[in-house]
Design a protein around this motif. Structure first.
Motif, PDB file in Angstrom:
ATOM      1  N   UNK C  85      48.489  27.959  37.092  1.00 31.33           N
ATOM      2  CA  UNK C  85      47.477  29.344  36.854  1.00 31.33           C
ATOM      3  C   UNK C  85      48.369  30.527  37.110  1.00 31.33           C
ATOM      4  N   UNK C  89      49.049  33.674  34.843  1.00 30.81           N
ATOM      5  CA  UNK C  89      48.556  34.880  35.318  1.00 30.81           C
ATOM      6  C   UNK C  89      49.891  36.092  35.602  1.00 30.81           C
ATOM      7  N   UNK C  90      50.976  35.685  35.968  1.00 29.99           N
ATOM      8  CA  UNK C  90      51.978  36.541  36.147  1.00 29.99           C
ATOM      9  C   UNK C  90      52.682  36.876  34.494  1.00 29.99           C
ATOM     10  N   UNK C  93      50.222  39.436  33.151  1.00 32.89           N
ATOM     11  CA  UNK C  93      50.507  40.542  33.434  1.00 32.89           C
ATOM     12  C   UNK C  93      51.924  41.296  33.193  1.00 32.89           C
ATOM     13  N   UNK C  94      52.872  40.558  33.149  1.00 32.38           N
ATOM     14  CA  UNK C  94      54.067  40.916  32.777  1.00 32.38           C
ATOM     15  C   UNK C  94      54.077  41.567  31.328  1.00 32.38           C
ATOM     16  N   UNK C 219      43.231  42.867  29.535  1.00 28.78           N
ATOM     17  CA  UNK C 219      43.041  42.617  30.948  1.00 28.78           C
ATOM     18  C   UNK C 219      42.440  41.167  31.290  1.00 28.78           C
ATOM     19  N   UNK C 220      42.534  40.777  32.484  1.00 26.94           N
ATOM     20  CA  UNK C 220      42.579  39.496  32.818  1.00 26.94           C
ATOM     21  C   UNK C 220      40.931  39.144  32.691  1.00 26.94           C
ATOM     22  N   UNK C 221      39.668  40.017  32.938  1.00 27.51           N
ATOM     23  CA  UNK C 221      38.622  39.881  32.704  1.00 27.51           C
ATOM     24  C   UNK C 221      38.307  39.122  31.383  1.00 27.51           C
ATOM     25  N   UNK C 224      39.397  35.545  31.449  1.00 28.49           N
ATOM     26  CA  UNK C 224      38.346  35.054  32.135  1.00 28.49           C
ATOM     27  C   UNK C 224      36.975  34.525  31.320  1.00 28.49           C
ATOM     28  N   UNK C 227      37.812  31.307  29.802  1.00 30.12           N
ATOM     29  CA  UNK C 227      37.645  30.127  30.595  1.00 30.12           C
ATOM     30  C   UNK C 227      36.263  29.725  30.734  1.00 30.12           C
ATOM     31  N   UNK C 279      30.588  41.274  33.224  1.00 26.66           N
ATOM     32  CA  UNK C 279      31.627  40.267  33.847  1.00 26.66           C
ATOM     33  C   UNK C 279      31.150  39.567  35.157  1.00 26.66           C
TER      34      UNK C 279
END
Ligand SMILES: Nc1ncnc2c1ncn2[C@@H]1O[C@H](COP(=O)(O)OP(=O)(O)OP(=O)(O)O)[C@@H](O)[C@H]1O
Ligand SMILES: [Mg+2]
Lengths: 238, 322, 336
Positions: C85, C89-90, C93-94, C219-221, C224, C227, C279
């Motif tokens: 994970x 995630x890295x 973001x990268x 964005x991660x949201x 998410x 998931x 969210x």
């Protein structure tokens, strides 16, 4: 003192111990023997609250402790030396002993127990600042027993404390157990691979096979039961 | 030609100090409850906002503001432990589920803060704390914020060390980290110790965030933007070593500021790529040396290495899932 | 990450090829003028517009696949489960940071816009009015649905084939699968590539639908949300995923609609709250699921291969013996 009735217990949803009953009286020295994987460790873990109990009851000194949390059971003065992970490897020897006695309220009593432990196992004194993870196998087993004793237990449960020790060191540890029992008048439950030795020390024995109690009685009775010897303990055991 | 260097080093020290304070909390969480808490960085946001709110009432009163940040975050840390993580841990779920849960907690906290900040109009806020220069050396001003962060990092490290080594509670905490089942059968009150652990871990995150918030603008995404940096720190530290965390904090601080400015100055690398250096550290360390760079004081690393060499199977002693 | 990559690659390819095919000057694709010329080309040349779309999708899938292959190297070498994970995630973001800060890729922070649906030219043939805008979009949405059904059928096929059974065994018991001489890391690599190709495709489709590709969309949201879709329906379960996607999309659209409704009643209401609220609700749903219903709403079903049907023939309730994935992990054998 301890009474186990129709115990069915195990891990997750899996039952390992199948309907085992036995009784330990104050002052007893009980040996639990049996083949590998027969559930000896699981049985003693059940007493300490480390397994899931599906059926049956466990009573300690008249208190029903079935399915209690381990930290609550420990307050009733049970000392336990697990088969695996029997010390805190990242803590020093003296910290291990100190935490062994967290349930003892009286400071004087606590000090007395620790003095007794170092008297029994002098090596622990010279190692007191060392991290337990760096002890030798024998030293670590001594620390494990000492740690359990620091709780000033009424009932001491040892799960194969001599596993992987040189015979002579194992013999010393057994001698210490006998001494402990005489000096402190504790009741002992000893799980042991070396059936002959264990039955020689004990006054009662329990043979566990595939999660069931295969035989219970005095060491003499067990030693004489040809079936038990042939089927489960092997000729060499006696 | 090196005019930028002293200032940059000072900034690195500041940044590193903040990382140290915040990451010590995460290291504690990883060591004691074995939880890679992806919600940890949110404490930084909350600490920053507590600073904004409290400093509006008590301007420049660092003690009151810091204590408030610590306490509010502690309370939230306790709450998320009891509402989200404890029920899962009691069911002995796999670490993967716990990671997912911590993402959910992080997202919930982050957008709660977003909602609140958007209602009260603080989507981007500053704390009412005066920043002034203490001394000037090599044309570089050492401000009170920088000094505060550096002193705080040292103080917190020393206090934590004393707590873990000297007090009964601290020793119990290390015992739980070292051998959970044995700690329970020894009669250590595990749930109380874990509660205290959360109070300290979350509080450290909050106080770090509060000091960071003096220096920078506080936004609801403040914590999230440092999340991976903080994880870079603990990964460098091999996840459970406190000395490693201190070293790792400054490594990440320097890589983000001094190294980045160096690259920018001599090679023209855009400063926008700043977060990528810690990322690179994460990937490289996870792949090459998951035990971290710091010498492990726990002895765990040798055991892990041994286990890795011997099998690729499930770890020993891990409870079966489901 | 793969989704975003597909989007950016798709948009860039489309922006470069549209003028190229129609003979106009390529110029700087980030300009406003280039945006307008893209739109006029899309309006004027139906054939070019559709073929560029197909090529853009193909490139997006290719980019997704290559990236999946590259990412599978670190991802499959990590030592502990949760490091994966961390790496993803890295990676995400990268990707976001690189795209945001590099004007050469997808026009950097500002993103690339003016990507019209491949059926934009239809509006030439429609009477002016609301229909003019709706029909091309509607048609495109229908195409997306068809492609989604295609992907679903494909995934179902994989899961119910002997290969699917291999996948389950790799997931449930890596050691046992290895002992049966299956190349576990190759299987994992294959599946990661397939997954990221699909994600790349989805990214490009999405960009064509909304018309712009900006890094802030990834964005991660959002990840998410995906998931939550998976866990909600029951992870490792394609049918469950459909249900999950349905619920989350309803939540998404529902929050939009209710947002508009709420705004008309309470003009002072802060419209951001709706998005934030969504969210937060997603996070709560995920937590509740993890605590109370970890298997999801639709639990994982058996692998339906030919062998299963054969064994099942005649006796409906008999447990087939050829189900490696169904044997409980430990126990029975040791206690029996
Ligand atoms: N944590 C656990 N989870 C699931 N199953 C377990 C666990 N620990 C032990 N078992 C299973 O329970 C059974 C009994 O194990 P146990 O450790 O009680 O045996 P034992 O009699 O102590 O053996 P030994 O003499 O080798 O120590 C074994 O089949 C083992 O695989
Ligand atoms: Mg055993």
């Amino acid at each position: 003192m301890l009474e186990i009735r129709n115990l069915v217990s195990g891990y997750g949803k899996l039952a390992i111990i199948q309907d085992v009953s036995f009784k330990v009286d104050a002052g007893d020295f009980v040996a639990i023997v049996g083949p590998n994987g027969s559930g000896k460790s699981t049985l003693v873990k059940s007493i300490l609250g480390l397994t899931n109990i599906f059926e049956g009851t466990i009573t300690f000194e008249g208190t029903n402790i079935t399915s209690w949390k381990p930290e609550k059971i420990a307050k009733l003065k049970l000392g336990y030396v697990p088969q695996l992970g029997n010390v805190f490897p990242d803590l020093s020897v003296s910290e291990n002993l100190e935490l062994g006695g967290v349930t003892v309220r009286d400071e004087g009593q606590k000090r007395k127990m620790r003095e007794l432990v170092v008297e029994l196992f002098p090596i622990l004194k010279s190692r007191s600042g060392q991290r337990a993870g760096l002890l030798s196998g024998g030293e670590r087993q001594m620390l494990a027993v000492g740690r359990a004793l620091a709780a000033e237990p009424k009932l001491l449960i040892l799960d194969e404390p001599t596993a992987a020790l040189a015979p002579i060191v194992a013999e010393q540890l057994f001698q210490r157990l006998v001494e402990i029992r005489q000096k402190l008048n504790v009741t002992i439950i000893l799980v042991e691979q070396n059936a002959r030795k264990a039955l020689g020390l004990a006054n009662r024995g329990l043979v566990l096979v595939q999660g069931k109690s295969a035989f219970e009685g005095t060491p003499d009775q067990i030693s004489k039961d040809k079936d038990i010897i042939r089927l489960f303990l092997g000729e060499l055991a006696i | 030609m090196l005019e930028w260097l002293p200032g940059s080093i000072l900034l690195s020290l500041f940044q590193g100090s903040i990382y140290v304070v915040v990451s010590l909390g995460l290291t504690l969480t990883l060591a004691v409850v074995k939880l890679p808490n992806f919600a940890h960085a949110e404490f930084l946001t909350i600490g920053g906002y507590v600073g904004v709110v409290v400093s509006a009432v008590y301007p420049d009163n660092l003690l009151v503001i810091g204590a408030a940040a610590f306490l509010v975050c502690s309370a939230i840390g306790l709450a998320i432990h009891h509402i989200a993580f404890k029920p899962l841990m009691d069911r002995k779920v796999s670490i993967y589920i716990l990671v997912l849960a911590s993402f959910a907690v992080a997202q919930f906290i982050r957008y709660s803060v977003f909602s609140w900040a958007s209602v009260v109009g603080l989507l981007s806020a500053t704390q009412n704390i005066k920043v002034y220069s203490l001394v000037t050396l090599y044309n570089t001003e050492l401000t009170n914020v920088y000094a505060l962060a550096i002193v705080l990092a040292i103080l917190m490290s020393v206090l934590l060390e004393l707590f873990l080594k000297m007090t009964r509670m601290g020793k119990s905490m290390r015992a739980i980290a070292s051998n959970f089942d044995l700690a329970r059968v020894s009669g250590i009150n595990v749930s109380r110790v874990v509660d205290v652990m959360w109070i300290i871990a979350a509080g450290l995150g909050g106080i770090g965030g509060m000091v960071f918030g003096i220096y920078t603008t506080v936004t609801p995404a403040l914590g999230f933007s440092t999340l991976l940096d903080i994880f870079a720190v603990v990964i460098i530290a091999g996840l459970t070593s406190f000395t490693g965390t201190i070293i790792g904090g400054y490594i990440v601080g320097f890589s983000q500021t001094t190294v980045m400015e160096f690259l920018n100055y001599y090679f023209g690398v855009s400063l926008g790529y700043q977060p990528l250096l810690p990322f690179a550290l994460i990937i490289v360390i996870l792949l090459l040396k998951p035990t971290g760079l710091a010498p492990s004081s726990t002895g765990l690393s040798t055991i892990r290495k041994f286990a890795r060499r011997n099998s690729s199977g499930p770890r020993e002693g891990e409870p079966p899932k489901e | 990450m793969f989704f975003g990559l597909g989007g950016v690659v798709g948009a860039t390819v489309a922006a470069d090829l549209l003028p190229l095919f129609s003979g106009a000057a390529v110029g700087n694709i980030c300009d406003i003028s280039s945006r307008l010329s893209r739109e006029s080309i899309a309006l004027a040349y139906p054939a070019i517009s559709v073929s560029v779309w197909v090529i853009a999708l193909a490139f997006a899938m290719l980019a997704g696949g290559i990236m999946g292959l590259v990412a599978s190297y670190p991802a499959l070498r990590v030592k502990e489960e949760w490091f994966l994970s961390m790496i993803l995630l890295v990676g995400g973001e990268t990707f976001r940071i690189v795209v945001t800060n590099t004007p050469e890729i997808g026009c950097g922070f500002n993103g690339l816009d003016g990507i019209t649906t491949p059926f934009y030219w239809l509006s030439n043939y429609l009477p002016s009015g609301p229909l003019q805008a709706e029909v091309p979009t509607g048609l495109y949405a229908a195409v997306i649905v068809l492609l989604a059904i295609g992907c679903f059928v494909f995934a179902q096929k994989i899961c119910n084939s002997p290969y699917g059974r291999l996948l389950k065994s790799v997931r449930d018991d890596k050691v046992a699968a290895e002992a049966l001489a299956k190349d576990v890391s190759r299987v994992r690599k294959q599946i990661m590539v397939i997954g990221s190709i699909m994600a790349g495709l989805a990214g490009a489709l999405y960009v064509y639908y909304i018309g712009v590709a900006t890094p802030e969309d990834y964005i991660p949201a959002l990840t998410f949300g995906i998931w939550v879709m998976m866990i909600l329906g029951g992870y490792a379960n394609n049918r469950g995923l459909l249900l999950g996607a349905f619920v989350i999309t309803m939540l998404d659209r529902g929050s939009l609609v209710s947002g508009i409704a709420l705004e008309s009643y309470f003009p002072t209401l802060n419209s951001n709250l709706i998005v934030y609220g969504r969210y937060m609700v997603e996070a709560v749903i995920l937590l509740l699921l993890l605590v109370f219903r970890r298997k999801g709403l639709l639990p994982e079903t058996r692998v339906k291969t030919k062998a299963y049907t054969l064994f099942d023939f005649g006796k409906k309730n008999a447990k087939p013996s050829s189900q490696p994935a169904e044997v409980p992990p430990k126990g029975d054998a040791t206690t029996g």
